[in-house]
Scaffold this active site. Structure first.
Site, short mmCIF file in Angstrom:
data_model
loop_
_atom_site.label_atom_id
_atom_site.label_comp_id
_atom_site.label_asym_id
_atom_site.label_seq_id
_atom_site.Cartn_x
_atom_site.Cartn_y
_atom_site.Cartn_z
N GLY A 20 4.75 22.41 6.35
CA GLY A 20 5.52 22.90 7.08
C GLY A 20 6.61 22.55 7.85
O GLY A 20 7.33 22.85 8.18
N GLY B 55 9.86 -3.97 -0.56
CA GLY B 55 8.78 -3.92 -1.75
C GLY B 55 10.13 -2.78 -2.63
O GLY B 55 10.92 -3.43 -2.69
N LEU C 247 9.81 23.20 0.19
CA LEU C 247 8.71 22.39 -0.10
C LEU C 247 8.68 20.77 -1.25
O LEU C 247 10.35 20.54 -1.08
CB LEU C 247 8.12 23.37 -1.41
CG LEU C 247 7.88 24.65 -1.24
CD1 LEU C 247 7.79 25.52 -1.62
CD2 LEU C 247 6.31 24.67 -0.45
N VAL D 74 8.88 -11.49 10.23
CA VAL D 74 10.00 -10.89 11.78
C VAL D 74 8.96 -10.64 12.90
O VAL D 74 7.89 -10.24 12.51
CB VAL D 74 10.66 -9.38 10.90
CG1 VAL D 74 10.86 -8.51 11.52
CG2 VAL D 74 11.23 -9.90 10.13
N HIS E 180 17.38 2.94 -34.93
CA HIS E 180 18.43 2.53 -34.50
C HIS E 180 19.69 3.02 -34.08
O HIS E 180 19.85 3.42 -35.15
CB HIS E 180 18.13 1.38 -35.37
CG HIS E 180 19.56 0.25 -35.37
ND1 HIS E 180 19.22 -1.15 -34.35
CD2 HIS E 180 20.56 0.41 -36.33
CE1 HIS E 180 20.50 -2.12 -34.73
NE2 HIS E 180 21.35 -1.12 -35.37
N GLU F 79 11.29 -11.30 3.13
CA GLU F 79 10.20 -11.31 2.99
C GLU F 79 9.49 -12.06 3.03
O GLU F 79 9.19 -12.87 3.41
CB GLU F 79 10.05 -11.04 1.07
CG GLU F 79 8.94 -10.93 0.85
CD GLU F 79 8.40 -9.69 0.80
OE1 GLU F 79 8.58 -8.40 0.74
OE2 GLU F 79 6.53 -10.35 1.11
N ARG G 27 3.26 1.75 3.83
CA ARG G 27 3.54 2.91 3.94
C ARG G 27 1.95 2.77 4.48
O ARG G 27 1.40 3.02 3.93
CB ARG G 27 3.88 4.15 3.11
CG ARG G 27 5.16 4.62 2.78
CD ARG G 27 5.92 5.85 2.40
NE ARG G 27 5.41 6.33 2.21
CZ ARG G 27 6.54 7.70 2.59
NH1 ARG G 27 7.65 6.97 3.31
NH2 ARG G 27 5.84 8.55 3.45
N GLY H 72 7.67 17.63 -0.03
CA GLY H 72 6.95 16.41 0.09
C GLY H 72 8.00 15.43 0.57
O GLY H 72 8.99 15.44 0.18
P1 NAI Z 1 5.66 -2.18 -0.73
O1 NAI Z 1 4.11 -2.20 -0.71
O2 NAI Z 1 6.05 -1.73 -1.87
O3 NAI Z 1 6.57 -3.75 -0.10
C1 NAI Z 1 6.64 -3.80 1.42
C2 NAI Z 1 7.03 -5.06 1.36
O4 NAI Z 1 6.95 -6.09 2.49
C3 NAI Z 1 5.54 -6.30 0.97
O5 NAI Z 1 6.34 -7.52 0.26
C4 NAI Z 1 5.27 -7.05 1.80
O6 NAI Z 1 4.71 -8.24 1.80
C5 NAI Z 1 6.78 -6.95 2.90
N1 NAI Z 1 5.73 -6.89 3.87
C6 NAI Z 1 5.81 -7.06 4.67
N2 NAI Z 1 5.44 -7.05 6.55
C7 NAI Z 1 6.30 -7.77 6.23
C8 NAI Z 1 6.90 -8.48 7.34
N3 NAI Z 1 6.34 -8.23 8.45
N4 NAI Z 1 7.82 -9.40 7.21
C9 NAI Z 1 8.87 -9.14 5.81
N5 NAI Z 1 8.08 -8.53 4.99
C10 NAI Z 1 6.99 -7.78 5.03
O7 NAI Z 1 5.49 -1.07 0.41
P2 NAI Z 1 7.14 -0.21 0.39
O8 NAI Z 1 8.62 -0.16 -0.39
O9 NAI Z 1 7.46 0.39 1.88
O10 NAI Z 1 6.64 1.09 -0.41
C11 NAI Z 1 6.35 2.16 0.48
C12 NAI Z 1 5.12 2.60 -0.31
O11 NAI Z 1 5.85 4.03 -1.48
C13 NAI Z 1 4.77 1.82 -1.58
O12 NAI Z 1 2.94 2.30 -1.78
C14 NAI Z 1 5.40 2.23 -3.11
O13 NAI Z 1 4.28 1.99 -4.07
C15 NAI Z 1 5.71 3.57 -2.35
N6 NAI Z 1 7.37 3.66 -3.51
C16 NAI Z 1 7.61 3.90 -4.96
C17 NAI Z 1 8.92 4.31 -5.08
C18 NAI Z 1 9.12 4.38 -6.86
O14 NAI Z 1 7.86 4.58 -7.33
N7 NAI Z 1 10.15 3.81 -7.32
C19 NAI Z 1 10.13 3.92 -4.59
C20 NAI Z 1 9.95 4.45 -3.23
C21 NAI Z 1 8.39 3.68 -2.79
#
Ligand code: NAI
Length: 462
Positions: A34, A178, A38, A233, A441, A199, A269, A40
């Site tokens: 949608g 995160g 394309l 928070v 190397h 955090e 997410r 996502g």
């Molecule tokens: P995340 O799950 O990696 O980190 C979320 C963080 O927020 C955690 O450390 C958690 O303890 C903290 N948190 C949760 N509630 C909170 C609160 N009320 N107050 C303070 N801290 C709190 O989630 P993120 O960074 O949002 O990423 C989402 C998804 O997207 C993940 O599954 C990630 O693997 C993926 N992603 C992967 C990337 C990559 O592979 N380079 C890049 C961006 C996203």
């Protein structure tokens, strides 16, 4: 109305890869998407645009900090933010158009619009109902919300808003240390913002090897990011152009407040299944709101499959891609398979952080006898030549068999280096297999070999 062997719902990395593989395997395939383009979340508002901004801001950082050391004199570049966003949008455009081209080349029909599944074997898009012998749900995920925090994508933003801010903030608060919080926090810190990361836990990047996480946090602090750890928070109040973030420290329940021009909510997410009609269909869900699937990505409704962020497992584009290919093979009567124990994870900060397999904490908890081999990038000539001697490679192997159980890298090109170990683990390799492999190397990859050597008779340059 058209009739297909497979209709895939969602054109992100899981869906579009699955669609291409289905078509390659001779199945008449359509993909419903949608969005205007394309690709996502990953291509439009995630992985790809964030990498463009990380690259641009890293270049600025290099110019400010390392150019004069190398004898490159002159004024550091200044930031033309609209141009940086235009560069990012151009990168997005090139990638999303590339997928459109691949769809045409492979004869995948792109059905534009949002899909509903009125019954098994049928997909409704707008007023049209299409028939499909098989349906693959690859509808991805969306940022999860936080109670007391209202996202307006202007002052209080998710990653989507953070990739298109009208101007760079002076003060930014990131909720959640995160992957998203640290990647985008790094971007704005490099562009001059004062960034505070709040955090909930006492360690950044939950699930990461403890020693790597500690080193990573120390490096990020040195780069100017402030951390408030162990803080929940409570709420965010938005004023006209500012916000106030209220949080409580978990150790003593004390209440604090910090203000910011922009607040990035990066607390995870959740699966996106809205509007698909799964309730009515009776599709079984997990307690966490994911679509429940069996080992072959089949839901409880015959002919309906699900892959990627809407099902269990890490929310990673490459995990979704692998599942997309494997489910296509299953539908085509082949034997698609995903090895979930060898899925790398990468954080694209500078230095990069990459991991595959088990952390030391996980191996320890399993009770298995193990050895650790480590090698610092300070002993790697190439890394030192380019100011990237910070960080290390850590390899964890079975004490008896020397089989590699996990590898964790913080350092230059970690996201590329990790794949040597992914391949090694797929082949059930030992650390000695890596140690006996000639590495060119001078390359960063020598640090991986040295960590493997450290699991045996010892690294050479340590
Ligand atoms: P995340 O799950 O990696 O980190 C979320 C963080 O927020 C955690 O450390 C958690 O303890 C903290 N948190 C949760 N509630 C909170 C609160 N009320 N107050 C303070 N801290 C709190 O989630 P993120 O960074 O949002 O990423 C989402 C998804 O997207 C993940 O599954 C990630 O693997 C993926 N992603 C992967 C990337 C990559 O592979 N380079 C890049 C961006 C996203």
């Amino acid at each position: 109305m058209a009739s297909y062997d497979v209709i895939i719902i969602g054109g992100g990395p899981g869906g579009y890869v699955s669609a291409i593989r289905c078509a390659q395997l001779g199945l008449k395939t359509a993909c419903v998407e949608g969005r205007e383009a394309l690709g996502g979340t990953c291509l439009n508002v995630g992985c790809i645009p964030s990498k463009a901004l990380l690259h641009a801001s890293h270049m600025l950082h290099e110019a400010e900090h390392n150019f004069t050391k190398m004898g490159l004199k002159g004024k550091s570049p200044s930031v033309d933010w609209p141009q940086m966003l235009a560069y990012k949008d151009d990168v997005i455009g090139q990638n999303t158009k590339g997928i459109e081209f691949l769809f045409k080349k492979n004869k995948v029909d792109w059905i534009k619009g949002w899909a509903t599944i009125p019954e098994a074997g049928k997909v409704k898009v707008g007023d049209d109902i299409h028939e499909a012998k098989n349906i693959v749900i690859a509808s991805g995920s969306e940022p999860s919300t936080l109670p007391g925090v209202e996202v307006d994508e202007k002052i209080v933003v998710t990653s989507t808003g953070a990739l298109a801010l009208p101007k760079t903030p002076k003060k930014m608060v990131v909720i959640g240390a995160g992957v998203i919080g640290l990647e985008l926090g790094s971007v704005y810190a490099r562009l001059g913002a004062e960034v505070t990361v709040i955090e909930f836990l006492d360690q950044i990047t939950p699930g990461m090897d403890g020693k790597v996480a500690k080193t990573f946090q120390r490096i990020l602090k040195k780069q100017g990011l402030n951390f408030v750890m162990g803080a929940a928070v409570q709420s965010v109040e938005t004023l006209k152009t500012k916000a106030k973030v209220n949080y409580k420290l978990r150790k003593d329940d004390s209440e604090h407040q910090v203000d910011a021009d922009v607040v990035l909510v990066a607390t995870g997410r959740r699966p996106y299944t809205e509007g698909l009609g799964l309730d009515k269909l009776g599709v079984k869900m997990t307690e966490r709101g994911q679509i429940a699937t069996d080992a072959h990505w089949a839901t409880n409704i015959p002919g309906i499959y699900a892959i990627g962020d809407v099902i269990e497992g890490p929310m990673l584009a490459h995990k979704a891609e692998d599942e997309g290919m494997a489910v296509a093979e299953q539908i085509a009567g082949k034997h698609g398979h995903v090895n979930y124990s060898v899925i790398p994870g990468v954080i694209y900060t500078a230095p990069e952080v990459a991991a595959v397999g088990q952390t030391e904490e996980e191996v320890k908890a399993s009770g298995r006898a193990y050895k650790v081999g480590e090698f610092s990038f300070m002993g790697n000539g190439r890394a030192k030549a380019v100011f990237q001697g910070e960080g290390f490679v850590k390899m964890i192997v079975d004490k008896e068999t020397d089989r590699i159980l996990g590898c964790h890298i913080i350092g230059p090109a970690a996201g590329d280096l990790i794949h040597e170990i992914c391949v090694a683990m797929e082949f059930g390799a030992s650390a000695q297999d890596v140690a006996l492999t000639c590495h060119a190397h001078p390359t960063f990859s020598e640090a991986v070999r040295e960590a493997a050597l450290a699991c045996g008779d010892g690294a050479i340059h340590a």
